[in-house]
Motif scaffolding. Structure first.
Motif, PDB file in Angstrom:
ATOM      1  N   ILE A  71      -8.728  11.242  -1.107  1.00  0.00           N
ATOM      2  CA  ILE A  71      -8.752   9.873  -1.637  1.00  0.00           C
ATOM      3  C   ILE A  71      -7.567   9.074  -1.118  1.00  0.00           C
ATOM      4  O   ILE A  71      -7.723   7.939  -0.665  1.00  0.00           O
ATOM      5  CB  ILE A  71      -8.784   9.885  -3.184  1.00  0.00           C
ATOM      6  N   ALA A  72      -6.379   9.672  -1.160  1.00  0.00           N
ATOM      7  CA  ALA A  72      -5.177   8.985  -0.681  1.00  0.00           C
ATOM      8  C   ALA A  72      -5.289   8.680   0.810  1.00  0.00           C
ATOM      9  O   ALA A  72      -4.980   7.564   1.255  1.00  0.00           O
ATOM     10  CB  ALA A  72      -3.936   9.822  -0.948  1.00  0.00           C
ATOM     11  N   PHE A  73      -5.751   9.650   1.590  1.00  0.00           N
ATOM     12  CA  PHE A  73      -5.865   9.420   3.030  1.00  0.00           C
ATOM     13  C   PHE A  73      -6.940   8.384   3.339  1.00  0.00           C
ATOM     14  O   PHE A  73      -6.732   7.501   4.171  1.00  0.00           O
ATOM     15  CB  PHE A  73      -6.155  10.704   3.799  1.00  0.00           C
ATOM     16  N   ASP A  74      -8.095   8.487   2.707  1.00  0.00           N
ATOM     17  CA  ASP A  74      -9.177   7.527   2.964  1.00  0.00           C
ATOM     18  C   ASP A  74      -8.741   6.105   2.630  1.00  0.00           C
ATOM     19  O   ASP A  74      -9.037   5.170   3.373  1.00  0.00           O
ATOM     20  CB  ASP A  74     -10.434   7.889   2.176  1.00  0.00           C
ATOM     21  N   THR A  75      -8.022   5.943   1.533  1.00  0.00           N
ATOM     22  CA  THR A  75      -7.509   4.625   1.152  1.00  0.00           C
ATOM     23  C   THR A  75      -6.562   4.100   2.223  1.00  0.00           C
ATOM     24  O   THR A  75      -6.665   2.946   2.657  1.00  0.00           O
ATOM     25  CB  THR A  75      -6.787   4.701  -0.206  1.00  0.00           C
ATOM     26  N   PHE A  76      -5.649   4.947   2.657  1.00  0.00           N
ATOM     27  CA  PHE A  76      -4.685   4.583   3.706  1.00  0.00           C
ATOM     28  C   PHE A  76      -5.407   4.217   5.002  1.00  0.00           C
ATOM     29  O   PHE A  76      -5.126   3.190   5.619  1.00  0.00           O
ATOM     30  CB  PHE A  76      -3.723   5.754   3.932  1.00  0.00           C
ATOM     31  N   TRP A  77      -6.359   5.024   5.423  1.00  0.00           N
ATOM     32  CA  TRP A  77      -7.068   4.810   6.690  1.00  0.00           C
ATOM     33  C   TRP A  77      -7.871   3.506   6.660  1.00  0.00           C
ATOM     34  O   TRP A  77      -7.866   2.742   7.616  1.00  0.00           O
ATOM     35  CB  TRP A  77      -7.956   6.013   6.974  1.00  0.00           C
ATOM     36  N   ILE A  78      -8.542   3.237   5.551  1.00  0.00           N
ATOM     37  CA  ILE A  78      -9.318   2.001   5.419  1.00  0.00           C
ATOM     38  C   ILE A  78      -8.392   0.783   5.453  1.00  0.00           C
ATOM     39  O   ILE A  78      -8.691  -0.217   6.111  1.00  0.00           O
ATOM     40  CB  ILE A  78     -10.175   2.028   4.135  1.00  0.00           C
ATOM     41  N   GLU A  79      -7.252   0.871   4.765  1.00  0.00           N
ATOM     42  CA  GLU A  79      -6.285  -0.232   4.778  1.00  0.00           C
ATOM     43  C   GLU A  79      -5.790  -0.501   6.193  1.00  0.00           C
ATOM     44  O   GLU A  79      -5.677  -1.653   6.616  1.00  0.00           O
ATOM     45  CB  GLU A  79      -5.085   0.087   3.885  1.00  0.00           C
ATOM     46  N   GLN A  80      -5.474   0.557   6.924  1.00  0.00           N
ATOM     47  CA  GLN A  80      -4.975   0.405   8.285  1.00  0.00           C
ATOM     48  C   GLN A  80      -6.023  -0.231   9.193  1.00  0.00           C
ATOM     49  O   GLN A  80      -5.709  -1.120   9.982  1.00  0.00           O
ATOM     50  CB  GLN A  80      -4.541   1.761   8.865  1.00  0.00           C
ATOM     51  N   LYS A  81      -7.265   0.220   9.081  1.00  0.00           N
ATOM     52  CA  LYS A  81      -8.324  -0.357   9.916  1.00  0.00           C
ATOM     53  C   LYS A  81      -8.545  -1.822   9.572  1.00  0.00           C
ATOM     54  O   LYS A  81      -8.744  -2.645  10.464  1.00  0.00           O
ATOM     55  CB  LYS A  81      -9.619   0.444   9.762  1.00  0.00           C
ATOM     56  N   ASN A  82      -8.494  -2.167   8.306  1.00  0.00           N
ATOM     57  CA  ASN A  82      -8.666  -3.562   7.898  1.00  0.00           C
ATOM     58  C   ASN A  82      -7.515  -4.430   8.385  1.00  0.00           C
ATOM     59  O   ASN A  82      -7.726  -5.579   8.775  1.00  0.00           O
ATOM     60  CB  ASN A  82      -8.812  -3.673   6.387  1.00  0.00           C
ATOM     61  N   GLN A  83      -6.301  -3.929   8.347  1.00  0.00           N
ATOM     62  CA  GLN A  83      -5.152  -4.687   8.812  1.00  0.00           C
ATOM     63  C   GLN A  83      -5.244  -4.970  10.306  1.00  0.00           C
ATOM     64  O   GLN A  83      -4.851  -6.032  10.766  1.00  0.00           O
ATOM     65  CB  GLN A  83      -3.851  -3.952   8.510  1.00  0.00           C
ATOM     66  N   HIS A  84      -5.763  -4.028  11.056  1.00  0.00           N
ATOM     67  CA  HIS A  84      -5.876  -4.231  12.495  1.00  0.00           C
ATOM     68  C   HIS A  84      -6.999  -5.194  12.846  1.00  0.00           C
ATOM     69  O   HIS A  84      -6.953  -5.834  13.885  1.00  0.00           O
ATOM     70  CB  HIS A  84      -6.073  -2.890  13.217  1.00  0.00           C
ATOM     71  N   ARG A  85      -7.976  -5.309  11.997  1.00  0.00           N
ATOM     72  CA  ARG A  85      -9.067  -6.249  12.249  1.00  0.00           C
ATOM     73  C   ARG A  85      -8.626  -7.683  12.008  1.00  0.00           C
ATOM     74  O   ARG A  85      -9.088  -8.594  12.672  1.00  0.00           O
ATOM     75  CB  ARG A  85     -10.260  -5.938  11.341  1.00  0.00           C
ATOM     76  N   ALA A  86      -7.776  -7.872  11.032  1.00  0.00           N
ATOM     77  CA  ALA A  86      -7.407  -9.232  10.635  1.00  0.00           C
ATOM     78  C   ALA A  86      -5.909  -9.452  10.742  1.00  0.00           C
ATOM     79  O   ALA A  86      -5.227  -9.687   9.759  1.00  0.00           O
ATOM     80  CB  ALA A  86      -7.864  -9.484   9.202  1.00  0.00           C
ATOM     81  N   VAL A  87      -5.376  -9.384  11.933  1.00  0.00           N
ATOM     82  CA  VAL A  87      -3.954  -9.653  12.126  1.00  0.00           C
ATOM     83  C   VAL A  87      -3.760 -11.156  12.176  1.00  0.00           C
ATOM     84  O   VAL A  87      -4.315 -11.840  13.024  1.00  0.00           O
ATOM     85  CB  VAL A  87      -3.445  -8.992  13.434  1.00  0.00           C
TER      86      VAL A  87
END
Length: 109
Positions: A71-87
């Motif tokens: 859960i912790a990793f999936d949350t982190f990974w999704i946040e990172q992917k979203n941040q890279h999409r919308a810089v």
């Protein structure tokens, strides 16, 4: 926020999750040098431990990616992917192509 290089290395590690992969194989998969991959793996190791994952390194085998807390990793990974999409901050753009796309996008929209 993870850099583009971090993200591509982590994506390669996710692909081979649970098995060992050498830094040369990762380098080939992401288009970086072996030395660069090893440098980024050291940096990623600390970040991933804080977010529920481990990098296990064994000489002559390579690196193995394991998830301790899904859960912790999936949350982190999704946040990172979203941040890279919308810089939205130009100072966070690290590659010339990204800066060019950002400027063109701002000019048109």
């Amino acid at each position: 926020m993870l850099s583009k290089k971090d993200m591509s290395i982590l994506a390669a590690l996710l692909k081979y999750q649970g098995s060992y992969i050498s830094s040369q194989e990762i380098a080939k998969a992401v288009g970086l040098s072996d030395r660069t991959v090893r440098k980024y793996l050291k940096q990623l190791e600390e970040v991933l431990e804080q977010h529920g994952a481990l990098l296990l390194s064994k000489q002559s085998l390579g690196t193995q990616f394991l998830i301790k807390d899904a859960i912790a990793f999936d949350t982190f990974w999704i946040e990172q992917k979203n941040q890279h999409r919308a810089v939205s901050d130009v100072t966070k753009l690290e590659v010339a192509d990204d800066r060019e796309r950002y400027i063109i996008n701002k000019l048109f929209f």
